[in-house]
Structures are given as C-alpha cells and as structure tokens.
Enzyme design. Structure first.
Site, PDB file in Angstrom:
ATOM      1  N   ASP A   1     -51.918  -2.030  92.351  1.00  0.00           N
ATOM      2  CA  ASP A   1     -53.155  -2.682  92.783  1.00  0.00           C
ATOM      3  C   ASP A   1     -53.126  -3.053  94.260  1.00  0.00           C
ATOM      4  O   ASP A   1     -54.165  -3.282  94.862  1.00  0.00           O
ATOM      5  CB  ASP A   1     -53.401  -3.944  91.947  1.00  0.00           C
ATOM      6  CG  ASP A   1     -54.010  -3.602  90.597  1.00  0.00           C
ATOM      7  OD1 ASP A   1     -54.256  -2.401  90.368  1.00  0.00           O
ATOM      8  OD2 ASP A   1     -54.226  -4.510  89.785  1.00  0.00           O
TER       9      ASP A   1
ATOM     10  N   ASP B   1     -55.862 -27.138  99.859  1.00  0.00           N
ATOM     11  CA  ASP B   1     -55.104 -26.183 100.680  1.00  0.00           C
ATOM     12  C   ASP B   1     -56.043 -25.284 101.481  1.00  0.00           C
ATOM     13  O   ASP B   1     -55.734 -24.890 102.604  1.00  0.00           O
ATOM     14  CB  ASP B   1     -54.225 -25.315  99.767  1.00  0.00           C
ATOM     15  CG  ASP B   1     -53.143 -26.139  99.090  1.00  0.00           C
ATOM     16  OD1 ASP B   1     -52.533 -26.973  99.771  1.00  0.00           O
ATOM     17  OD2 ASP B   1     -52.923 -25.965  97.878  1.00  0.00           O
TER      18      ASP B   1
HETATM   19  N1  LIG Z   1     -54.161 -14.676  91.788  1.00  0.00           N
HETATM   20  C1  LIG Z   1     -54.024 -15.650  92.646  1.00  0.00           C
HETATM   21  O1  LIG Z   1     -53.207 -16.571  92.496  1.00  0.00           O
HETATM   22  C2  LIG Z   1     -54.866 -15.645  93.885  1.00  0.00           C
HETATM   23  C3  LIG Z   1     -55.903 -14.730  94.040  1.00  0.00           C
HETATM   24  C4  LIG Z   1     -56.638 -14.779  95.212  1.00  0.00           C
HETATM   25  C5  LIG Z   1     -56.323 -15.704  96.210  1.00  0.00           C
HETATM   26  N2  LIG Z   1     -55.309 -16.579  96.014  1.00  0.00           N
HETATM   27  C6  LIG Z   1     -54.904 -17.525  97.043  1.00  0.00           C
HETATM   28  O2  LIG Z   1     -55.959 -18.314  97.494  1.00  0.00           O
HETATM   29  C7  LIG Z   1     -55.738 -18.531  98.864  1.00  0.00           C
HETATM   30  C8  LIG Z   1     -56.994 -19.015  99.515  1.00  0.00           C
HETATM   31  O3  LIG Z   1     -57.142 -20.354  99.117  1.00  0.00           O
HETATM   32  P1  LIG Z   1     -58.556 -21.084  99.138  1.00  0.00           P
HETATM   33  O4  LIG Z   1     -58.318 -22.495  98.794  1.00  0.00           O
HETATM   34  O5  LIG Z   1     -59.258 -20.726 100.405  1.00  0.00           O
HETATM   35  O6  LIG Z   1     -59.293 -20.331  97.972  1.00  0.00           O
HETATM   36  P2  LIG Z   1     -59.666 -20.908  96.527  1.00  0.00           P
HETATM   37  O7  LIG Z   1     -60.593 -22.046  96.685  1.00  0.00           O
HETATM   38  O8  LIG Z   1     -60.070 -19.723  95.714  1.00  0.00           O
HETATM   39  O9  LIG Z   1     -58.288 -21.510  95.975  1.00  0.00           O
HETATM   40  C9  LIG Z   1     -57.200 -20.736  95.585  1.00  0.00           C
HETATM   41  C10 LIG Z   1     -56.095 -21.622  94.993  1.00  0.00           C
HETATM   42  O10 LIG Z   1     -54.876 -21.307  95.661  1.00  0.00           O
HETATM   43  C11 LIG Z   1     -54.245 -22.528  96.026  1.00  0.00           C
HETATM   44  N3  LIG Z   1     -53.453 -22.338  97.239  1.00  0.00           N
HETATM   45  C12 LIG Z   1     -53.886 -22.002  98.477  1.00  0.00           C
HETATM   46  N4  LIG Z   1     -52.861 -21.951  99.329  1.00  0.00           N
HETATM   47  C13 LIG Z   1     -51.751 -22.285  98.607  1.00  0.00           C
HETATM   48  C14 LIG Z   1     -50.374 -22.397  98.917  1.00  0.00           C
HETATM   49  N5  LIG Z   1     -49.910 -22.143 100.136  1.00  0.00           N
HETATM   50  N6  LIG Z   1     -49.518 -22.743  97.930  1.00  0.00           N
HETATM   51  C15 LIG Z   1     -49.962 -22.977  96.678  1.00  0.00           C
HETATM   52  N7  LIG Z   1     -51.244 -22.866  96.324  1.00  0.00           N
HETATM   53  C16 LIG Z   1     -52.138 -22.515  97.280  1.00  0.00           C
HETATM   54  C17 LIG Z   1     -55.354 -23.502  96.254  1.00  0.00           C
HETATM   55  O11 LIG Z   1     -54.866 -24.832  96.128  1.00  0.00           O
HETATM   56  C18 LIG Z   1     -56.332 -23.115  95.166  1.00  0.00           C
HETATM   57  O12 LIG Z   1     -56.063 -23.785  93.987  1.00  0.00           O
HETATM   58  C19 LIG Z   1     -55.252 -17.209  99.373  1.00  0.00           C
HETATM   59  O13 LIG Z   1     -54.567 -17.322 100.586  1.00  0.00           O
HETATM   60  C20 LIG Z   1     -54.393 -16.759  98.228  1.00  0.00           C
HETATM   61  O14 LIG Z   1     -53.047 -17.108  98.409  1.00  0.00           O
HETATM   62  C21 LIG Z   1     -54.585 -16.557  94.860  1.00  0.00           C
HETATM   63  N1  LIG Z   2     -64.327 -26.848 107.033  1.00  0.00           N
HETATM   64  C1  LIG Z   2     -64.609 -25.819 106.239  1.00  0.00           C
HETATM   65  N2  LIG Z   2     -65.620 -24.971 106.525  1.00  0.00           N
HETATM   66  C2  LIG Z   2     -65.908 -23.933 105.705  1.00  0.00           C
HETATM   67  N3  LIG Z   2     -65.250 -23.660 104.587  1.00  0.00           N
HETATM   68  C3  LIG Z   2     -64.213 -24.455 104.251  1.00  0.00           C
HETATM   69  C4  LIG Z   2     -63.859 -25.580 105.064  1.00  0.00           C
HETATM   70  N4  LIG Z   2     -62.809 -26.206 104.480  1.00  0.00           N
HETATM   71  C5  LIG Z   2     -62.545 -25.499 103.355  1.00  0.00           C
HETATM   72  N5  LIG Z   2     -63.375 -24.451 103.231  1.00  0.00           N
HETATM   73  C6  LIG Z   2     -63.372 -23.478 102.131  1.00  0.00           C
HETATM   74  O1  LIG Z   2     -63.758 -24.148 100.947  1.00  0.00           O
HETATM   75  C7  LIG Z   2     -62.996 -23.647  99.852  1.00  0.00           C
HETATM   76  C8  LIG Z   2     -62.408 -24.778  99.034  1.00  0.00           C
HETATM   77  O2  LIG Z   2     -61.642 -25.607  99.851  1.00  0.00           O
HETATM   78  P1  LIG Z   2     -60.339 -26.334  99.354  1.00  0.00           P
HETATM   79  O3  LIG Z   2     -59.320 -25.351  98.881  1.00  0.00           O
HETATM   80  O4  LIG Z   2     -59.910 -27.242 100.447  1.00  0.00           O
HETATM   81  O5  LIG Z   2     -60.844 -27.216  98.142  1.00  0.00           O
HETATM   82  P2  LIG Z   2     -60.545 -27.080  96.614  1.00  0.00           P
HETATM   83  O6  LIG Z   2     -60.761 -25.668  96.193  1.00  0.00           O
HETATM   84  O7  LIG Z   2     -61.363 -28.149  95.962  1.00  0.00           O
HETATM   85  O8  LIG Z   2     -59.033 -27.512  96.530  1.00  0.00           O
HETATM   86  P3  LIG Z   2     -57.764 -26.725  95.967  1.00  0.00           P
HETATM   87  O9  LIG Z   2     -57.592 -25.547  96.891  1.00  0.00           O
HETATM   88  O10 LIG Z   2     -56.632 -27.689  96.037  1.00  0.00           O
HETATM   89  O11 LIG Z   2     -58.105 -26.315  94.576  1.00  0.00           O
HETATM   90  C9  LIG Z   2     -61.925 -22.730 100.440  1.00  0.00           C
HETATM   91  O12 LIG Z   2     -62.284 -21.396 100.185  1.00  0.00           O
HETATM   92  C10 LIG Z   2     -61.953 -22.981 101.915  1.00  0.00           C
HETATM   93  O13 LIG Z   2     -61.738 -21.821 102.691  1.00  0.00           O
END
Ligand SMILES: NC(=O)c1ccc[n+]([C@@H]2O[C@H](COP(=O)([O-])OP(=O)(O)OC[C@H]3O[C@@H](n4cnc5c(N)ncnc54)[C@H](O)[C@@H]3O)[C@@H](O)[C@H]2O)c1
Ligand SMILES: Nc1ncnc2c1ncn2[C@@H]1O[C@H](COP(=O)(O)OP(=O)(O)OP(=O)(O)O)[C@@H](O)[C@H]1O
Length: 515
Positions: free
Chosen positions: A388, A279
């Site tokens: 918070d 995501d």
């Molecule tokens: N306590 C929490 O649940 C918490 C805390 C901080 C951030 N987040 C979420 O993480 C997002 C950023 O994601 P990232 O992947 O760049 O960071 P990340 O790699 O820390 O992943 C955060 C998790 O949130 C999940 N996620 C992201 N968007 C989602 C959606 N629309 N629906 C369900 N799950 C989703 C991802 O799959 C991942 O497992 C933020 O937009 C925020 O929503 C969640």
């Molecule tokens: N093209 C990109 N350049 C820089 N950062 C990226 C790019 N694609 C993803 N990221 C960052 O890398 C992090 C992990 O990406 P992503 O969520 O796709 O993988 P994941 O954490 O393995 O999967 P999931 O979110 O399903 O757990 C995210 O914080 C996202 O913002």
C-alpha cells in the site's frame, strides 16, 4: 518476424522489471528476456539479420537504462548538495553580523534576505555562541517598533546538555575520542537538553485548534492573562484575532500577519509558541516555520496528546515556569522532503522543500493497484516496496502512523529515520530504522502501473507520476518542545497514558511455583 512475436516484445518492454547485479531495473524499455526468447526460437536462429537487430536493440535498451539511472542519481546528489547548502546558509546567517543595505527597510529587507539568500538585512544582528553551547543565539531587532512603539528584542537563550542530572554549560564537541589506541564515546546526542533564557521572552504566538469552544474560551483567558500579568506582546492567527475582536475591542493589541511573506518572518519576532489543541495543532504550528522554530509549549486539548504534555487547568503556573526557565526541552527532528519531477528540465525546477515533524507517506491513494516504489539510501538500492505504500518517519512520528503500520516506537531524542512499509505484500519485509545522516530517495518506476501519492504530516497530498521521486533527509531545523518533566519522562507517560502500552494485570502471587 511474426506479429505475435513483435507483440510479445512490445508487451514485455512495457511491463517488465528485471534484476541486474542485484538491483531492480525499472528503466528497461526493451526486455532482454523477450529478446533472448526471440534469439532462441527456430525462426530467428536461421536469420542473422534478426540476431544483429536484436543485439542492437539490447544495446540501445542498456544505454537508455544507464542514462535514466544516471539522471536519478544526479538528482538525488543535487538534492543532497542543496540540503548541505541550506544548512551552511542557515549557519552563516546565525554567525555573520549583518550590515544595513541602503534602500532596504523593515520586513521587506528581511524577506529579501530569506528569499534571495542575501546576507544583508535591516538592523538585524544575529550571533551564535559557537562552541560554548549547543545553540545559544541572539536575535536583536533594534529600531523596529511594535504596536506600542517600544523597542522589541527577541529574547536570547542558551541550550545545554545535562550530565548525570547536573546541568552543564560545557558541550564537548569531540563525540569520539581515541586515546592510547582505545576508542571511547565522549558524548551521545540524546541527552536531556535544558533551555535557559538569557533575556526575558517578550513575544508569544498563541496557536489554536479551530472550531472548538473550549479552546476558544481558554485562548481568550490566556491572552488576557499574558497581556495583563506578563506584559507580553501577543501574536495569533488572523482567524483567532477576528474571534477575539468579536468578543471585545479590548483585544485590539493582539497582532497577526497579512500574508505568507509575513509568516516567513515570524521566527524573528516570536520568543515562544503556545499551542492549544492536540498533536495536530503542534504539527500545524511546526508547519508554519519553514526554518528555525522558537520553543513550543504545547497544552493538551485533544484526545491523545503525545506531543502535548501540559495540562490546561494550571496553565498559569506552567507558563510562569516556562517564562522564568530553565526548562527541559525535546528537540524534535524534522524531515526535509523534495519532490523531484521527471518532467523538470533541471534541478532548479525542483519544488520547494516541505518540512515534516511526523512523517512523509507515499501511498497508492485511490488507486487499486499495488504501489511499486524503488527506494535508495545514499544512492544504494534498499528495496522495492510493493504494497500500500511506505512511511518515512521521524522518531517523534514513530508513535503515529508508523506505529499503526507496525514500526517501532522510538524515543524522540534518538536521531534516526524510520522506514516503515504499509501493508507490504511480502512475508519477509520488516521495518528499518536508519541513521539520521542518510538521504533517502523513493522513486516511482517508469513502468509503474499507477501513480503514487505523497502526503506530509497527513496533509498536502501531491501526486507522483512514473519517473517522479521524493528525496528526504533530516532537516537542520528541529522543533524544540517544552517538557512537563523531561524528554524521557514525557515520552514514557505518553505511551502509557495514550496507548496503554504493555498494560496487563499483574499475575497473582498464589499458584504454581518453581521448587
Ligand atoms: N492509521 C493511522 O494511524 C493514521 C492514518 C493517517 C494519519 N495518521 C497520523 O495522523 C497524523 C496527523 O495528525 P492530525 O492530528 O493532523 O490528524 P487527525 O486529526 O486525523 O489525528 C490523527 C491522530 O494521530 C495522533 N497523532 C498525531 N501525531 C502523533 C504522534 N506524533 N504520536 C502519536 N499520535 C499522534 C493524533 O493525536 C490523532 O489522534 C499524521 O501525521 C499521521 O501520523 C495516522
Ligand atoms: N491552527 C490551526 N489551523 C488550521 N487547522 C488546524 C489548526 N490546529 C489544528 N488544526 C487541524 O485540526 C485537526 C485537529 O487538531 P488536533 O489534532 O489538534 O485536535 P484533535 O484531533 O481534537 O486532537 P488529537 O489529535 O489529540 O485527537 C488537525 O488535522 C490539525 O491539522
């Protein structure tokens, strides 16, 4: 007046926040309560001058408070007008044919067009079908040769709403009808949307999660296949182009960009975006487009994958189907956020808007104090969040941070803004879902004990000082993501598979029964 009395006025004037007409008043510089106490004490009761002085102070305090309130609401109104202006500008840009401006060439002319809101650009012709479809459009790029000196046209497509399983090109514009005194709704906004290509897509942008071997291998394979089997032009990020070139000089045909100016132009060149990751990669890809976003095909190479319905094993069949069309899409709404600094001298000093696909979060950061956030909806006071922090989320983001903070899960096609507190220190606070047309303003009060921090899709933290505000409304540019099945099927699959939603062993047949 005794020094202790003066101290008590001073203290109260710094920390007090009062209610007046049901509104929390955080702008008071002098506490009325403290002044009242002063008036009632035996010493002041005998001193008419002191009473006069106190009343004068009270008048000054009220005037200052009104001025501060007026400024905050004027700022929110200005932000709303700016949003309307941007919406109108985006519409005009799609509707008006552009003339060539002498002396302007290539991308610079378009950047000029985007940045200066100039209506003229080099050889660009944008049309919109207007009333016959949701958003059928055409962007032609004649005269702009690609690396192979071919003329590249951006593929046009048409979006239509499906009615009772049937696809219909007719989109009724009257949402509510009033016939013979009866009100009926003709169309609702959350039907399945279908995308049909009107010309072949030719250019694809492949975006990948960094530091993943499996993503890198798949990217190499997919780029080769798209080029050799589909004859497509391919864009990747500069980092990915370097990675591909270290594999082989064969990948010299792959295009990229040099700077942010070129990134601004991507939407005019790219027909389709493919994401390889989780995501977070979809969020990353969306954040590259500060305006319109081409259709996104998200492949799942992450852990959860709420927004990534496509499996990589059969990526060729998936891409064949997408390139052929028609495909079901989810129009994922985004929020447009403006940070308005108290120190800004006028509205023009407002920082650039930031678009989020999941949410904007205003929290206490590293501070150990409660946040105290005043929230307004279309200038009406909503509440003061003490806890918070607060999450303002899209419906796509409802399954992310907002869910973890106790918000509802909402189908991504429902247009709305989720208002979810984070650990509110209150027994009666419940999350809200507000309609999509509202403008929300979250204000850090002047008497706040600490700073607040805003973060956008979990990134780009910005400090909000006392008096600063964050204004947020629905953005005019959604993120269209391709569906595996359809919007509803994909949403239900993601909450079942991703969250094991409502998973419980079924009760056995044997046991007590109603007689
Ligand atoms: N306590 C929490 O649940 C918490 C805390 C901080 C951030 N987040 C979420 O993480 C997002 C950023 O994601 P990232 O992947 O760049 O960071 P990340 O790699 O820390 O992943 C955060 C998790 O949130 C999940 N996620 C992201 N968007 C989602 C959606 N629309 N629906 C369900 N799950 C989703 C991802 O799959 C991942 O497992 C933020 O937009 C925020 O929503 C969640
Ligand atoms: N093209 C990109 N350049 C820089 N950062 C990226 C790019 N694609 C993803 N990221 C960052 O890398 C992090 C992990 O990406 P992503 O969520 O796709 O993988 P994941 O954490 O393995 O999967 P999931 O979110 O399903 O757990 C995210 O914080 C996202 O913002």
């Amino acid at each position: 007046m005794s020094p202790s009395k003066l101290d008590s006025i001073g203290e109260a004037s710094i920390s007090c926040s009062q209610q007046e007409n049901g509104f929390i008043n955080s702008f008071s510089l002098f506490s009325e309560k403290a002044v009242d106490e002063l008036l009632q004490s035996p010493v002041q009761g005998t001193d008419e001058h002191l009473i006069e002085f106190s009343e004068a102070m009270r008048t000054v305090a009220k005037a200052l408070r009104r001025a501060a309130e007026g400024k905050a609401s004027a700022q929110a109104e200005a932000a709303e007008w700016r949003r309307k202006y941007e919406l109108e500008r985006a519409r005009n840009l799609q509707l008006e044919p552009k003339e060539q401006l002498p002396g302007q060439h290539g991308d610079d002319a378009i950047i000029e067009n985007l940045i200066n809101q100039n209506n003229k650009a080099n050889g660009k012709f944008l049309t919109c079908c207007g009333r016959n479809g949701i958003c059928s459009h055409e962007v032609l790029r004649d005269g702009e040769p690609d690396s192979d000196s071919k003329i590249v046209r951006k593929a046009s497509f048409k979006l239509s709403w499906c009615c009772k399983g049937e696809q219909s090109d007719q989109h009724k514009h009257d949402i509510v009808s009033f016939e013979r005194g009866n009100i009926t709704t003709a169309e609702r906004s959350s039907k399945q949307i279908s995308l049909k290509w009107e010309s072949h897509p030719q250019t694809v942008l492949v975006m990948t999660k960094p530091n993943s071997i499996s993503v890198r291998i798949l990217c190499t394979e997919m780029v080769r296949w798209l080029r050799e089997q589909k004859n497509m032009n391919i864009y990747v990020e500069p980092r990915v182009r370097e990675e591909l070139l270290t594999e082989s000089s064969y990948f010299n045909f792959v295009q990229t960009w040099k700077d942010d100016k070129e990134v601004l132009l991507l939407h005019t060149k790219v027909d389709l975006v493919v994401t390889l990751g989780g995501d977070g990669t979809v969020l990353w890809a969306a954040s590259m487009f500060k305006g319109p976003v081409p259709p996104v095909v998200p492949f799942s190479l992450g852990s959860l994958g709420f927004m990534t319905p496509f499996h990589t094993e059969n990526y060729r069949e998936c891409l064949n189907q997408v390139l052929k069309g028609p495909i079901s899409i989810t129009l994922r709404h985004r929020l447009q956020c403006h940070v308005i600094r108290d120190a800004a001298k006028n509205e023009y000093e407002t920082e650039e808007p930031i678009l989020v696909l999941n949410e904007v979060t205003i929290d206490r950061g590293i501070s150990s104090y409660l946040t105290n956030l005043e929230c307004y909806c279309d200038n009406s006071f909503v509440t003061c969040v003490q806890g918070d922090g607060l999450i303002l989320s899209t419906t796509s983001g409802s399954t992310a941070y907002s869910l973890a903070a106790g918000g509802s899960m909402v189908h991504p096609q429902v247009p709305g803004i989720l208002f979810t507190p984070i650990c509110p220190h209150s027994l009666s606070f419940r999350p809200l879902i507000l309609p999509e047309h509202v403008t929300l303003r979250v204000q850090v009060p002047y008497n706040s004990r600490g700073h607040a921090w805003a973060s956008f899709d979990g990134k780009d933290r910005k400090q909000l000082a006392a008096g600063d505000a964050l204004v947020c409304s629905m953005a005019p540019w959604p993120v269209p993501t391709a569906c595996q099945v359809d919007s509803t099927g994909d949403f239900l699959r993601s909450i079942h598979e991703g969250l094991h939603w409502n998973l419980r062993k079924t009760q056995s047949f044997d046991g007590p029964r109603e007689s």
